[in-house]
Design a protein around this motif. Structure first.
Motif, PDB file in Angstrom:
ATOM      1  N   UNK A 231       0.681  48.333  23.743  1.00 36.54           N
ATOM      2  CA  UNK A 231       0.112  47.191  24.471  1.00 36.54           C
ATOM      3  C   UNK A 231       0.011  47.425  25.977  1.00 36.54           C
ATOM      4  N   UNK A 232       0.358  48.611  26.430  1.00 34.70           N
ATOM      5  CA  UNK A 232       0.380  48.855  27.870  1.00 34.70           C
ATOM      6  C   UNK A 232      -0.998  48.671  28.503  1.00 34.70           C
ATOM      7  N   UNK A 233      -2.027  49.243  27.885  1.00 39.44           N
ATOM      8  CA  UNK A 233      -3.388  49.118  28.436  1.00 39.44           C
ATOM      9  C   UNK A 233      -3.835  47.655  28.455  1.00 39.44           C
ATOM     10  N   UNK A 234      -3.506  46.916  27.403  1.00 39.76           N
ATOM     11  CA  UNK A 234      -3.882  45.504  27.337  1.00 39.76           C
ATOM     12  C   UNK A 234      -3.193  44.713  28.437  1.00 39.76           C
ATOM     13  N   UNK A 235      -1.901  44.937  28.605  1.00 40.95           N
ATOM     14  CA  UNK A 235      -1.143  44.224  29.635  1.00 40.95           C
ATOM     15  C   UNK A 235      -1.703  44.519  31.022  1.00 40.95           C
ATOM     16  N   UNK A 236      -2.037  45.768  31.276  1.00 43.25           N
ATOM     17  CA  UNK A 236      -2.569  46.131  32.596  1.00 43.25           C
ATOM     18  C   UNK A 236      -3.913  45.448  32.854  1.00 43.25           C
ATOM     19  N   UNK A 237      -4.792  45.432  31.846  1.00 39.39           N
ATOM     20  CA  UNK A 237      -6.091  44.771  32.014  1.00 39.39           C
ATOM     21  C   UNK A 237      -5.921  43.278  32.271  1.00 39.39           C
ATOM     22  N   UNK A 238      -5.104  42.618  31.447  1.00 40.83           N
ATOM     23  CA  UNK A 238      -4.970  41.166  31.537  1.00 40.83           C
ATOM     24  C   UNK A 238      -4.274  40.760  32.828  1.00 40.83           C
TER      25      UNK A 238
END
Length: 293
Positions: A231-238
């Motif tokens: 979920x790292x990429x998702x967290x960074x985008x959001x």
């Protein structure tokens, strides 16, 4: 910590700083946009307190107050019923810093307790939603949708998942809960994480209300956990998007829609193994439906 009343004021001021055109116009015109950004109730209270409480606004606020009372009663009932049965649970996607009421109760239970919980609510007058009412969600794996003639719907989840793909396991959430007004919720950091995942993997956009929550709640700082959950990429985008919304002088269009390129990067970072292809196809199908709408 700021009071809920103060958060109501702060989130409305942020909203008006973004959407108001600076002219002396009637703020009632922004009510639909406030609702679309999950801050409808704080905005109704703002309108009344600032002297814009038309008869229509007062009627809507009165109706919302009644619904809030009903929602709290149903939350209490769910806690009481599951406590009788010894079923551990958490209500997800419901707690916000400001006053907020979901249209349904999103109930997370251990997969082993799912059948028992559903049976209990069926005995109490809830019934499974029909294909006509919810043609897509009715068949979604990991979710069982219960309707009631007089009470709030209950959506029973056995993981934090969308379209049959798990993003946060139930065990992680149920091991870290907090009790507020007699009801069990995820701890603030996991609430924060669930909202990040919800934005990137189901809604494909970020509302102002969710951005304000992400800027206010304590975040998950365990990078190893985020990488393990993919979920790292998702967290960074959001979170970058939330920062942009909540920055002073922000003039974004709300809710903020993620670009296809950013979404594909996030989806690909989560999808892996034999389920990777179906997960990506699922996102493209859901995203296509939203674009068509």
């Amino acid at each position: 910590m700021s009071s809920q009343h103060q958060h109501n004021r702060d989130v409305v001021e942020l909203f008006l700083n973004i959407v108001a055109d600076g002219e002396a116009s009637d703020p009632v015109q922004y009510l639909p946009a406030a609702r679309a950004n999950k801050i409808g109730y704080p905005y109704l209270k703002y309108l009344e307190s600032e002297g814009f409480g038309t008869e229509s606004v007062r009627e809507e606020l009165w109706a919302e107050d009644r619904q809030f009372d009903a929602f709290e009663r149903d939350l209490g009932f769910v806690d009481s019923r599951l406590s009788e049965l010894g079923i551990d649970y958490a209500i997800i996607k419901t707690r916000f810093p400001f006053e907020y009421r979901s249209w349904d109760l999103n109930l997370l239970v251990n997969p082993k307790s799912r059948g028992e919980a559903i049976s209990a609510f069926l005995e109490d007058g809830w019934y499974r939603t029909t294909l006509r009412e919810h043609p897509i969600a009715r068949t979604e794996p990991g979710k069982f949708m219960l309707e009631h003639a007089d009470r709030h719907p209950i959506h029973v989840h056995d993981s934090v998942s969308w379209n049959g793909f798990t993003y946060v396991p139930a065990s992680l959430v149920l091991e870290h809960t907090r009790r507020i007004d007699g009801v069990q919720y995820p701890i603030e950091q996991l609430d924060w994480l669930i909202h990040c995942a919800h934005s990137a993997f189901e809604n494909y956009e970020l509302t102002l209300g969710e951005a304000y929550l992400l800027e206010t709640f304590s975040e998950v700082r365990d990078r190893d956990l985020l990488e393990a959950l993919r979920l790292l990429e998702a967290v960074e985008l959001v979170t970058e998007t939330a920062d942009g919304i909540c920055t002073e002088e922000s003039r974004v269009e709300l809710p903020v829609e993620y670009s296809h390129r950013d979404l594909f990067r996030v989806w690909r970072s989560h999808a892996s193994g034999v389920t990777g292809g179906p997960e990506l196809l699922s996102h493209y199908a859901q995203y296509g439906l939203q674009v068509v709408k």
